[in-house]
Design an enzyme around this catalytic site. Structure first.
Site, PDB file in Angstrom:
ATOM      1  N   HIS A 153       0.845  -1.190   0.000  1.00 28.76           N
ATOM      2  CA  HIS A 153       0.000   0.000   0.000  1.00 28.76           C
ATOM      3  C   HIS A 153       0.883   1.244   0.000  1.00 28.76           C
ATOM      4  CE1 HIS A 153      -4.126  -1.490   0.563  1.00 28.76           C
ATOM      5  NE2 HIS A 153      -3.579  -2.485   1.233  1.00 28.76           N
ATOM      6  N   LYS A 157      -0.487   4.469   4.593  1.00 29.94           N
ATOM      7  CA  LYS A 157      -1.394   3.470   5.163  1.00 29.94           C
ATOM      8  C   LYS A 157      -0.982   3.151   6.594  1.00 29.94           C
ATOM      9  CE  LYS A 157      -4.583   0.146   4.645  1.00 29.94           C
ATOM     10  NZ  LYS A 157      -6.012   0.475   4.474  1.00 29.94           N
TER      11      LYS A 157
END
Length: 264
Positions: A153, A157
Site C-alpha cells: 500500500h 497506510k
C-alpha cells in the site's frame, strides 16, 4: 424522482474526494453534505468548489446536521470517528455504510448500532469481494497447500496488515475450516511455518497510489496465485455508493458486501 441524499464523513480525505465526485455524477443520488473536523477552515464552503467537481453541497463540522439532511451516510475515517458515526446513526435512525479499517478485532458493532441497517467492509470493491469467495473455495480444494498473503500500500497506510489482507486470511481460514489466526513471518527464514493450517503475511509500504494484494497457494509441485490491484480509488467509491443505495431498502441489521452481492 427525488435523488437519494448521501452524507459523506471525511469528505476531503483521500477516499472522500472520490466519493463526492462519484456521487455527483450519479443520476439517482446526490451529496447532501460533507463532514470535516470541527473548526476546519472549509466549514460553510461549497464542496464542489473545494474539490473541483459539480457538487453544490455545503461542508459542515456538525455530525448531527449531516445525518439530519441525509437519507444514508458513508464514512471512511478512523475507528474513533466510526464509533461516533454509529452512535449518531442509531440516534437519527439513518442507515450507514463504513469502509474504515484498523478497527479492533474485538469491536462488536451491535454495541453501538441496533435499530438501523449498517454495512461495514474493509474493502468495498465489488471485484475484491468476488475474490474473497474464490479464495475460500480454492482453499477448501487445495488441502495441503501453504497459504501466504502479500500486500503493498501507499506509504501513508496506517494499519498493517490491511483490513483487506485480514479479510483474505479469514476467507482462507473458512476454506480450511479452522479458526482464523494471523501469523506474520519474518523474511529470511528466521521463523518457520509450523503447519499448513497457518496463514503467513508479508507487508510492504511505499509510494502514494499503490494498493495490491496477492494470495499464494504454495504446494510441493506447483504454486497458484490470486491477485487484485486497485488502479484507482473510484473502485471503492463505486462500491460504497452501490452499498448505500442497496442498504436503504434493507431491514435493520449488520451487513457485509457479501450480503449485498447475493441479492444482485
Amino acid at each position: 424522482m427525488n435523488k437519494v441524499k448521501v452524507g459523506i464523513v471525511g469528505c476531503l480525505g483521500r477516499q472522500g474526494r472520490h466519493l463526492v465526485s462519484e456521487i455527483s455524477a450519479s443520476d439517482i443520488a446526490e451529496v447532501s453534505a460533507g463532514l470535516v473536523r470541527i473548526g476546519s477552515e472549509y466549514v460553510g464552503k461549497v464542496l464542489g468548489v473545494v474539490i473541483g467537481c459539480n457538487c453544490d453541497a455545503k461542508i459542515t463540522d456538525s455530525l448531527e446536521h449531516l445525518f439530519d439532511v441525509s437519507d444514508v451516510v458513508i464514512e471512511f475515517t478512523n475507528p474513533n470517528t466510526m464509533i461516533e458515526c454509529m452512535k449518531m446513526a442509531e440516534l437519527k435512525k439513518k442507515p450507514m455504510v463504513s469502509g474504515t479499517t484498523g478497527i479492533s478485532e474485538d469491536m462488536v458493532f451491535q454495541d453501538y448500532i441496533k435499530s438501523v441497517p449498517f454495512l461495514w467492509s474493509a474493502n468495498l470493491s465489488f471485484s475484491m469481494n468476488i475474490l474473497l469467495k474464490l479464495v475460500e473455495d480454492a482453499t477448501r480444494m487445495l488441502s495441503g497447500y501453504d497459504v501466504e498473503i502479500w500486500e503493498i500500500h501507499h506509504r501513508y497506510k496506517k494499519d498493517s496488515p490491511s483490513g483487506t489482507s485480514l479479510m483474505l486470511g479469514k476467507a482462507a481460514a473458512r476454506g480450511m475450516n479452522v479458526q482464523f489466526r494471523m501469523n506474520q513471518y519474518i523474511k529470511g527464514g528466521q521463523e518457520s511455518r509450523q503447519d499448513n493450517k497457518s496463514i503467513g503475511y508479508a507487508v510492504s509500504r511505499g509510494g502514494v497510489g499503490l494498493s495490491d494484494h496477492k494470495i499464494i497457494f504454495a504446494g510441493d509441485e506447483d504454486v497458484i496465485e490470486f491477485s487484485h490491484r486497485a488502479t484507482n480509488k473510484n473502485v471503492y467509491a463505486k462500491g460504497a455508493l452501490k452499498a448505500a443505495l442497496w442498504l436503504i431498502g434493507q431491514p435493520c441489521g449488520i451487513y457485509t458486501m457479501s450480503d449485498m452481492m447475493v441479492t444482485q
